[in-house]
Design a protein around this motif. Structure first.
Motif, PDB file in Angstrom:
ATOM      1  N   GLU A   1       0.815  -1.217   0.000  1.00  0.00           N
ATOM      2  CA  GLU A   1       0.000   0.000   0.000  1.00  0.00           C
ATOM      3  C   GLU A   1       0.852   1.272   0.000  1.00  0.00           C
ATOM      4  OE1 GLU A   1      -3.126  -0.105  -0.526  1.00  0.00           O
ATOM      5  OE2 GLU A   1      -3.159  -2.301  -0.422  1.00  0.00           O
ATOM      6  N   LEU A   2       2.104   1.154   0.387  1.00  0.00           N
ATOM      7  CA  LEU A   2       2.966   2.340   0.375  1.00  0.00           C
ATOM      8  C   LEU A   2       3.167   2.879  -1.042  1.00  0.00           C
ATOM      9  CD1 LEU A   2       5.757   1.420   2.951  1.00  0.00           C
ATOM     10  CD2 LEU A   2       4.066   3.251   3.155  1.00  0.00           C
ATOM     11  N   GLY A   3       3.092   1.987  -2.016  1.00  0.00           N
ATOM     12  CA  GLY A   3       3.301   2.393  -3.394  1.00  0.00           C
ATOM     13  C   GLY A   3       2.122   3.130  -4.003  1.00  0.00           C
ATOM     14  N   ARG A   4       1.028   3.220  -3.275  1.00  0.00           N
ATOM     15  CA  ARG A   4      -0.160   3.886  -3.814  1.00  0.00           C
ATOM     16  C   ARG A   4      -0.758   4.882  -2.804  1.00  0.00           C
ATOM     17  NH1 ARG A   4      -4.683   1.651  -2.071  1.00  0.00           N
ATOM     18  NH2 ARG A   4      -5.834   2.446  -3.874  1.00  0.00           N
TER      19      ARG A   4
ATOM     20  N   ASP B   1      -5.597   2.803   3.676  1.00  0.00           N
ATOM     21  CA  ASP B   1      -5.521   1.470   3.072  1.00  0.00           C
ATOM     22  C   ASP B   1      -4.366   0.670   3.655  1.00  0.00           C
ATOM     23  OD1 ASP B   1      -7.720   1.723   1.477  1.00  0.00           O
ATOM     24  OD2 ASP B   1      -6.628   2.201  -0.356  1.00  0.00           O
ATOM     25  N   LEU B   2      -3.279   1.359   4.008  1.00  0.00           N
ATOM     26  CA  LEU B   2      -2.145   0.678   4.645  1.00  0.00           C
ATOM     27  C   LEU B   2      -2.596   0.034   5.959  1.00  0.00           C
ATOM     28  CD1 LEU B   2       1.441   2.112   4.919  1.00  0.00           C
ATOM     29  CD2 LEU B   2       0.378   0.949   6.850  1.00  0.00           C
ATOM     30  N   SER B   3      -3.324   0.781   6.754  1.00  0.00           N
ATOM     31  CA  SER B   3      -3.806   0.267   8.038  1.00  0.00           C
ATOM     32  C   SER B   3      -4.821  -0.853   7.839  1.00  0.00           C
ATOM     33  CB  SER B   3      -4.433   1.399   8.850  1.00  0.00           C
ATOM     34  OG  SER B   3      -3.473   2.386   9.175  1.00  0.00           O
ATOM     35  N   GLN B   4      -5.707  -0.678   6.860  1.00  0.00           N
ATOM     36  CA  GLN B   4      -6.688  -1.727   6.590  1.00  0.00           C
ATOM     37  C   GLN B   4      -6.011  -3.027   6.166  1.00  0.00           C
ATOM     38  OE1 GLN B   4     -10.215  -0.527   4.254  1.00  0.00           O
ATOM     39  NE2 GLN B   4      -9.590   1.601   4.574  1.00  0.00           N
TER      40      GLN B   4
END
Length: 352
Positions: A49-52, A251-254
């Motif tokens: 998710e870091l890439g987005r 989204d990273l956390s999800q």
């Protein structure tokens, strides 16, 4: 020169104070954090998710609600997530309280309760804990009036540790009107081993006025990513979602939360290790003569009264959570840090 004035309600609201920083993170037993690194698979899925991160998160939290639905056997419309269960509580109270209403909760309990309650303009009714640091549910039921809209039951209770029993919760729910929302805060439920303890989900199954709060911050070790959720009847969950800011959970956390749900075996092993450390710490402290309440959480409570700040300073470099004039909450950390805390506690007690 005059300046803009904030709401007068803020004049009486204390600032939430996080746990004291420690010399080393390993020595920080003040914030009820999990001492373990993230569960297997979490870092990998979060890294994707870091890439987005130029994109907004999924505001519908589809994957997270789907994973919770599969785990708990409830449809996705039973869930409302936010940045930690405390943020979900803020949204819940904003959705269900206003000036003229009342909210009832035990005290001492989680220190964010009065902040969240007072911001709504409602009147707070605090019911003292019993001498053994447990909820006095009879007194709480008696405190409910026709103005009461919400009651909070924290089990295990933060910061003292005891649970509410299933039988006691059932009697309490029988005594509370159906139009009063009963929030069962289960932030530490994964650490509970008492077979007689209340089960918020069981209560929710038979009651329309129960809301259960849970979090990924404690047992799951995602405190830094801030994911918590409510489980409620769909109409109540919808009201919480309405009061939650859009795109609250990244989204990273999800992704990290969903990956954590998929690592159940590793979670069980880590939680059991913490529970065993808790049992050992309680036994050691009681062996030194401390009056330690029964605890089913990942912390213990020492009722120290006026000696709180002196004790907190004496156990340095271990940091604990002092509540001036009341007691000290000590989180369960790594075994060597727990042992150091017990050693420092014994030294302090020998001098007092």
């Amino acid at each position: 020169m005059s300046s803009p004035r904030a709401r007068r309600a803020l004049d009486e609201i204390p600032v939430y104070r996080p746990g004291k920083a420690a010399t080393s993170e390993d020595h920080k037993l003040s914030s009820n954090e999990n001492p373990y690194a993230p569960l297997p698979g979490v870092m990998e899925r979060a890294a994707v998710e870091l890439g987005r991160i130029n994109r907004y998160p999924d505001a519908g939290m589809t994957a997270l609600y789907g994973a919770l639905s599969a785990r708990l056997g409830l449809s996705p419309d039973h869930f409302a997530a936010g940045t930690g269960s405390v943020a979900v509580l803020f949204a819940l109270l904003n959705a269900h309280l206003e000036a003229g209403d009342e909210i009832v909760y035990a005290w001492r309990s989680f220190e964010a309760y009065p902040i969240a309650a007072d911001l709504t303009g409602a009147t707070t009714v605090r019911v003292p804990l019993r001498p053994d640091a447990t909820h006095d549910l009879d007194a709480m039921a008696a405190a409910v009036t026709d103005r009461t809209r919400v009651v909070i039951v924290c089990t295990p209770n933060n910061p003292t540790g005891p649970v509410v029993s299933a039988a006691d919760l059932e009697r309490f729910l029988d005594a509370v009107p159906d139009d009063v929302l009963v929030v069962v805060d289960e932030a530490y439920v994964e650490f509970v081993r008492d077979p007689a303890a209340a089960d918020g989900l069981a209560a929710l199954a038979s009651r329309g006025n129960v809301v259960v709060l849970r979090t990924f911050s404690k047992a799951y070790g995602l405190a830094g990513l801030r994911v918590g959720y409510a489980i409620a009847r769909p109409d109540v969950a919808r009201s919480i979602r309405k009061a939650t800011p859009p795109f609250a959970v990244t989204d990273l956390s999800q992704a990290a939360a969903v990956a954590s749900l998929d690592a159940q075996d590793a979670l069980d092993e880590r939680v059991e290790a913490i529970v065993q450390e808790r049992v050992a710490m309680v036994a050691a402290l009681r062996g030194q003569g401390w009056q330690v309440p029964d605890t089913e959480a990942n912390f213990v409570w020492l009722p120290l009264g006026d000696d709180v700040m002196d004790f907190a300073a004496a156990v340095d470099p271990v940091s604990v959570r002092p509540f001036a004039g009341e007691g000290v909450r000590i989180s369960i950390g790594a075994p060597e840090v727990n042992a150091l805390l017990v050693e420092r506690a014994a030294a302090w007690r020998a001098l007092h």
